[in-house]
Write an enzyme that holds these catalytic residues in place. Sequence first.
Site, short mmCIF file in Angstrom:
data_model
loop_
_atom_site.label_atom_id
_atom_site.label_comp_id
_atom_site.label_asym_id
_atom_site.label_seq_id
_atom_site.Cartn_x
_atom_site.Cartn_y
_atom_site.Cartn_z
N GLN A 78 0.92 -1.11 0.21
CA GLN A 78 0.03 -0.04 -0.08
C GLN A 78 0.69 1.18 0.00
OE1 GLN A 78 -3.66 -0.34 0.28
NE2 GLN A 78 -3.45 1.77 -0.12
N PHE A 79 1.49 1.66 -1.05
CA PHE A 79 2.21 2.76 -1.16
C PHE A 79 1.59 4.17 -0.78
CE2 PHE A 79 0.37 3.57 -5.50
CZ PHE A 79 0.22 4.79 -5.41
N THR A 80 0.33 4.17 -0.98
CA THR A 80 -0.36 5.31 -0.60
C THR A 80 -0.35 5.71 0.96
OG1 THR A 80 -2.63 4.22 -0.18
CG2 THR A 80 -1.94 5.12 -2.48
#
Length: 149
Positions: A78-80
């Site tokens: 989950q890079f966000t």
Amino acid sequence: MRAVVQRVSSSSVEVDENIVGQIGPGLMVLLGVGQDDTAKDAIWMAEKVATLRIFHDEAGKMNRSLIDVGGAALVISQFTLFGDCRKGRRPSFIEAAPPTQANQFYQEFVAELRGQGVKVETGQFQAEMRVSLVNEGPVTLMIDSRKTF
């Protein structure tokens, strides 16, 4: 490295309408890797997630870990989690690790968690995923290996 950890009775992840990961009771972990993260962050985070005492004991107190209850983990990249929304209307992801580095440390986190004796299912790195879960409690925690929050 940042994680959003949710205690679940079940969780699953789909890619292209196919379930690629599914667990019963345990933890659903959204994992973000930052540019400055190293293998030490992956090791620290895996140990923290595996031993975090957020499951009920016989007295109903949150006193047992994922390892103690024999639960599983569903880990989703989950890079966000490194999105910076302080300015403007579009998040900046400049602090997120580039994909090659992020995948390396995501995989190291998963391997370390398995090394702790946890059954781990995963999503598919860089894929559009549909995540479902039944949050128990609800219990949702944010963890940062740099302890910024």
